[in-house]
Design an enzyme around this catalytic site. Structure first.
Site, short mmCIF file in Angstrom:
data_model
loop_
_atom_site.label_atom_id
_atom_site.label_comp_id
_atom_site.label_asym_id
_atom_site.label_seq_id
_atom_site.Cartn_x
_atom_site.Cartn_y
_atom_site.Cartn_z
CB CYS A 2 -0.90 0.01 1.23
SG CYS A 2 -1.86 -1.50 1.44
NE ARG A 27 4.18 1.56 -1.73
CZ ARG A 27 5.26 0.83 -1.46
NH1 ARG A 27 6.31 0.93 -2.22
NH2 ARG A 27 5.27 0.01 -0.44
CD1 TRP A 71 -2.95 -4.29 -4.96
CD2 TRP A 71 -2.12 -5.65 -3.41
NE1 TRP A 71 -2.76 -5.52 -5.54
CE2 TRP A 71 -2.26 -6.38 -4.61
CE3 TRP A 71 -1.62 -6.31 -2.28
CZ2 TRP A 71 -1.90 -7.72 -4.72
CZ3 TRP A 71 -1.27 -7.65 -2.39
CH2 TRP A 71 -1.42 -8.34 -3.60
CG ASN A 97 3.15 -0.83 2.83
OD1 ASN A 97 2.44 -1.69 2.31
ND2 ASN A 97 4.42 -0.66 2.48
N GLY A 98 1.96 -3.10 5.02
CA GLY A 98 2.58 -4.32 5.51
C GLY A 98 1.53 -5.33 5.92
CD GLU A 452 10.42 -8.75 -18.16
OE1 GLU A 452 9.97 -7.60 -17.97
OE2 GLU A 452 10.37 -9.65 -17.30
CE LYS A 456 6.77 -5.96 -17.94
NZ LYS A 456 7.78 -6.73 -17.28
CD GLU A 459 4.03 -7.48 -15.37
OE1 GLU A 459 4.35 -7.34 -14.18
OE2 GLU A 459 4.71 -7.01 -16.31
CG HIS A 475 9.80 -31.98 -24.41
ND1 HIS A 475 10.17 -33.31 -24.44
CD2 HIS A 475 10.77 -31.30 -25.09
CE1 HIS A 475 11.30 -33.43 -25.09
NE2 HIS A 475 11.69 -32.23 -25.50
CE LYS A 574 7.74 -0.16 -10.61
NZ LYS A 574 7.94 -0.70 -11.97
#
Length: 579
Positions: A2, A27, A71, A97-98, A452, A456, A459, A475, A574
């Site tokens: 957050c 965040r 969040w 936050n946490g 990567e 992207k 996301e 496979h 983030k």
């Protein structure tokens, strides 16, 4: 995960706190709230994005304020679960936050003592704990309360008729900004930049009492001094600069990021130490993990070093045998799993090196050495320029291991990145718009680049994309290939070029449309794929950079065409500061 902001000074606090929260919305964005002190505690909090809110702030008067953008971890996103949270009397307000891991035990004990809870959150126990210990001194009450908390927290607390903000942190970032007759506090520096460039980073276990004119920091009840760090980012660094989205702006900043990071590395006299360890273990998450995999391939090809790469989220529970050096990679410097990995490495008597983007971050204070990527603030949730900054650091390390063999290559790599930025990919985007799933394939160093690229795409476009080493499709995943399953194939010159051409033909034989990425003028690749995207012919290291940028642009343009919320994709934050 957050965002928290606080202000104490001579200006009205609420507008400054709201503006700071908007800068931290990457965040957390499912709810928000602000509290001010003006002879009473006044609070407004709501579900939804603060950037889209037309909340009336007229009730929030006073020059002391704290705010939060959430969040959700405990309790659904709604007005009640939004921060700030208060005690039974409404005289104490807390933002956090946490994650408080022992909140259920604490809540049960507090209820037995008569405390009344209104929300489903873990944070509310903090407000009631502070109330339990409060007898007129907010600093003493917070100091006593946090001794009972297990887990991670960065908290800001205000109380009725107390002209202070009390801040505390453990395993979650919290930075204080020193202005002219004012002090600000936030989860990272971006809300501070408009007001000051002088920052104080609190350490784990610190409790600080903030007034408009001073900061008093205590650790284990003893007053301590924390150094002031000069932040050389500008306000413009954290703004869009005319681009439609932060992500696109940050993609276009990559030539400068790579150039500046390489130049900084050239002056770093500590890097020759990398010639000493025989074995290196790299620990990272997400995009940072993919950058570490690129490092592994390059180090194995161009040096005698043995490099292994581990997920930080697994490392805590399944720690492999460790020798010599552990490198921890984290853009924010606050990734919880990666910080734990540093602690485990130290316990095994390994030397530790951090690769991060944030001066003064927790990882930079925990590791033996730190290498900073010169990426500046990255606002978009999807990492782009920080990935390039990490690649610059790792390629610089490989260059040291190879006794400077690639100095000239790296000195001019930014020019190749510049050349691919204007790439228009309308045909490729059109091919993807109706897709619900797709594959990215590559070999060697282009395998992690494919990983990567797939990350992207998933996301920000919400298309289910998976990256594979090209030979692995046979496979199992070949069963999924069809005309509705596009494949992005990285087909560049090198030892695997011939087998990649065969792989592409095999995919085409199963009806899959293929977007091929190859060097300019490669008519053989162009002739067998549905859409061809050219990159400049260059050294393998440089091509890893240019292909990465192409895949970022492909994801961005696809997501934009699908009208996704590119900078703040759903369900993501983030900086992952909780386990």
């Amino acid at each position: 995960m957050c965002g928290i902001v606080g202000y104490i000074g001579w200006k009205e606090a609420a507008p400054l706190v709201i503006e700071g929260l908007k800068r931290l919305e990457y965040r957390g964005y499912d709810s928000f709230g602000v509290a001010t002190e003006n002879g009473d505690i006044n609070i407004i909090k709501k579900s939804g994005k603060i950037s889209e809110s037309g909340a009336d702030l007229s009730a929030l008067v006073g020059t002391i304020g704290i705010g939060h953008t959430r969040w959700a971890t405990h309790g659904v996103p709604n007005d009640c679960n939004a921060h700030p949270h208060t005690d039974c009397t409404g005289a104490i307000a807390v933002v956090h936050n946490g994650i408080i891991e022992n909140y259920a035990v604490l809540k049960r004990k507090l209820i037995e003592k008569g405390h009344r809870f209104k929300s489903e959150t873990d944070t509310e126990v903090i407000a009631h704990l502070v109330e339990e210990y409060f007898s007129g001194d907010l600093l003493a009450a917070v100091t006593a309360a946090v001794r009972h908390l297990e887990g991670s927290y960065a908290i800001l607390v205000i109380a009725k008729d107390d002209q202070r903000i009390v801040a505390a942190r453990k395993s979650s970032p919290l930075v204080l900004g020193i202005g002219d007759g004012e002090v600000l506090c936030a989860s990272d520096v971006t809300p501070l930049l408009e007001h000051t460039q002088r920052a104080v980073y609190l350490e784990d276990g610190d409790v600080a009492a903030l007034t408009a004119s001073r900061i008093d920091v205590y650790h284990d009840g003893v007053r301590v001094e924390r150094s002031i760090t000069h932040i050389d980012w500008s306000v413009d660094d954290a703004k869009k600069g005319g681009f439609e989205h932060y992500m696109l702006k940050e993609i276009y900043e990559q030539p400068e990021v790579f150039y500046n990071t390489i130049k900084a590395l050239e002056k770093d006299t500590r890097l020759p130490m990398l010639r000493i360890p025989a074995e290196i273990t790299v620990v990272a998450c997400g995009t940072s993990y993919h950058a570490a995999l690129v490092f592994r391939y390059l180090a194995q090809e161009y040096s005698s070093k043995r490099v292994s790469v581990e997920f930080a989220s697994e490392f805590k529970y399944y720690t492999p045998p460790l020798r010599d050096m552990v490198i921890a990679v984290t853009q924010s410097g606050e990734t919880a799993d990666t910080l734990t990995a540093i602690e485990k490495a130290k316990a095994r008597n390994c030397s530790t090196l951090a690769v991060t983007n944030v001066l003064g971050s927790t990882v930079s204070r925990s590791a033996d050495w730190t290498v900073f990527m010169c990426a500046g603030p990255e606002i978009s949730v999807a990492a782009t320029k920080s990935f390039t900054g990490q690649l610059a650091v790792f390629m610089g390390m490989v260059n040291v291991m190879a006794d400077g063999k690639f100095t000239e290559v790296l000195a001019h790599a930014h020019r190749s990145i510049e050349r691919v930025l204007p790439q228009e990919m309308g045909a490729a985007v059109s091919l993807l718009l109706s897709a619900t799933e797709m594959f990215y394939v590559g070999r060697g160093v282009f395998y992690p680049v494919a990983l990567e690229g797939a990350l992207k795409m998933k996301e920000i476009s919400y298309i289910h994309a998976e990256g594979y080493a090209a030979g692995e499709l046979k496979h199992g995943p070949f069963a999924l290939l069809s005309p509705e399953t596009p494949v992005v194939a990285i087909c560049t010159p090198g030892r695997t070029y011939g087998v990649m051409l065969s792989n592409v033909k095999e995919m085409k034989a199963r009806g899959a449309p293929v977007i091929g990425i190859g060097v300019e003028g490669d008519t053989e690749v162009e002739s067998i794929v549905d859409v061809f995207i050219p990159i400049p012919e260059d050294h393998q290291m440089v091509q890893a950079l240019t292909v990465s940028v192409i895949l970022q642009l492909l994801a961005y343009q696809t997501a934009n065409a699908l009208e996704r919320d590119i900078d703040k994709p759903r369900n993501l934050a983030k900086s992952v500061t909780v386990e």
